[in-house]
Motif scaffolding. Structure first.
Motif, PDB file in Angstrom:
ATOM      1  N   VAL A  17      84.008  17.337  61.007  1.00  0.00           N
ATOM      2  CA  VAL A  17      84.101  17.785  59.313  1.00  0.00           C
ATOM      3  C   VAL A  17      84.385  18.739  58.764  1.00  0.00           C
ATOM      4  O   VAL A  17      83.152  19.379  58.633  1.00  0.00           O
ATOM      5  CB  VAL A  17      82.887  16.552  58.606  1.00  0.00           C
ATOM      6  N   VAL A 305      79.904   9.468  54.998  1.00  0.00           N
ATOM      7  CA  VAL A 305      80.963   9.796  56.854  1.00  0.00           C
ATOM      8  C   VAL A 305      80.025   8.956  57.149  1.00  0.00           C
ATOM      9  O   VAL A 305      81.040   8.464  58.352  1.00  0.00           O
ATOM     10  CB  VAL A 305      80.744  11.464  56.615  1.00  0.00           C
ATOM     11  N   ALA A 312      85.952  11.326  58.218  1.00  0.00           N
ATOM     12  CA  ALA A 312      85.994  12.065  56.983  1.00  0.00           C
ATOM     13  C   ALA A 312      87.316  11.955  56.268  1.00  0.00           C
ATOM     14  O   ALA A 312      87.337  12.156  55.122  1.00  0.00           O
ATOM     15  CB  ALA A 312      85.643  12.940  57.112  1.00  0.00           C
TER      16      ALA A 312
END
Length: 382
Positions: A17, A305, A312
């Motif tokens: 992410v 998330v 994400a």
């Protein structure tokens, strides 16, 4: 600790992410940026360098309090680094500068501090979350305190930038006495001789000031040094009376009332755990509201998330999760209004000494309960 925490995150598994992180570690908001940096770092350390169970990479940059520099850096984060989430910076002027780039790219922007009115009303955006507060709310709480205390004649002072204008607008919304003067200073100003002369001439019974960081430190020192504290009461928000200012000013801060949506002595489990962990990590010092807000952003990202199934890049799922505010905030439970600004409590704090004799804030009472901002009815979001 920041380097080790973010270094660990950056070295994690493939396809992390990606989080753009605006760090104001130089410029007019440097002291506040340092507090936020420590809150961010503690949060990601506690999560083991992951968000929602996924490895995370932080793309960091110093915005330095410059809108032009910030826009260039955020353009790069979006175009080159392909960030999934963004947080920071401290100043509302910077938030306004970088918002359009992030919104156009559909990157969720969780503001760890700035809550400009421009993003709260007709120009609200589905991808912006004022996770901490809307600027005016802090100052409306302070205006209510000043009104309840019975002050009759007040001078107001703030820097000449968006948050400064929101500040004085908010305070005036609740304070019904005479505003003898409104003084707007340069952002980053540290010499207040001219303003103190104007205050002396106006002869108010109180002053409302919004001067965060070094600005507030210098104003309070010069105000007391000029002998004005004998006849005039200072009223402010937590921005000008938090741990960063207390540590630099010391004894003259005693007895100063201020307002905040958060305090280190708030009685909830998440806050107690955060404060204990922060003091352990940072040599016994109390966290500031900037640190608490940054820590909350990391926990909000983690929850979003996770609730988006670890993906994400699924922006709709992330936004839907963020709107629920389903995480353990240091403020306790709260909800978002339709414009993605919090509906939350605001407290009166006073600066005194703790059991160890350390100068710090103590919560006195709740000024506003489940309080939203005044712009949400103009926001077209549902």
């Amino acid at each position: 600790m920041l380097a080790s925490a973010f270094g660990f995150a950056g070295a994690a598994m493939a396809a992390p992410v990606k989080v753009g992180l605006a760090l104001d570690i130089s410029g007019p908001f440097a002291a506040l940026g340092a507090e936020a940096r420590d809150g961010f770092a503690l949060g990601i350390k506690q999560l083991g360098g992951k968000l929602g169970g996924q490895p995370v990479e932080f793309v960091q940059a110093d915005m330095a309090g410059s809108p032009d520099q910030a826009k260039q850096l955020v353009d790069r984060m979006v175009q080159r680094d392909k960030i999934d989430l963004f947080s920071g910076p401290i100043g509302s002027n910077i938030a306004i500068a970088v918002g359009p780039t992030l919104f156009a790219a559909k990157v969720p922007y969780l503001s760890s501090n700035a809550g400009p009115s421009q993003f709260a009303g007709a120009q609200c955006n589905a991808y912006f979350f004022g996770t901490a507060y809307q600027n005016d709310q802090f100052h409306e709480a302070a205006g209510k305190f000043a009104q309840d205390r019975g002050f009759k004649k007040m001078v107001m002072i703030a820097p000449n930038y968006p948050a400064g204008k929101d500040a004085l607008g908010g305070a005036k919304r609740q304070f019904k006495g005479q505003v003898a003067d409104e003084l707007y200073t340069k952002l980053g100003q540290i010499d207040y001789a001219a303003e103190l002369a104007q205050i002396r001439a106006a002869k108010p019974d109180s002053i409302y000031f919004f001067l965060p960081g070094a600005m507030g430190i210098n104003f309070i020192k010069q105000f007391v040094g000029a002998g004005l504290s004998k006849d005039i009461t200072l009223v402010t928000s937590g921005f000008s009376a938090d741990e960063d200012v207390i540590g630099a000013v010391g004894e003259p801060m005693l007895g100063l009332f201020n307002t905040s949506h958060w305090a280190h002595d708030l009685d909830n489990a998440a806050n107690k755990a955060f404060v204990d962990a922060f003091k352990k990590e940072y040599n016994g010092r109390y966290p500031s509201l900037y640190a608490a807000q940054a820590y909350d952003v990391i926990m909000a990202m983690d929850a979003a998330v996770k609730q988006a199934g670890g993906n994400a890049q699924n922006r709709e799922a992330v936004i839907a999760a963020l709107k629920k505010a389903n995480y353990a905030s240091t403020r306790g439970s709260f909800k978002y209004a339709n414009n993605h600004f919090p509906v939350e409590n605001f407290y009166l704090r006073v600066i005194g000494k703790d059991a160890q004799g350390k100068i710090t804030n103590k919560t006195v009472s709740t000024l506003l309960t489940n309080y939203g901002d005044t712009y949400s009815d103009k926001c077209p979001l549902k």
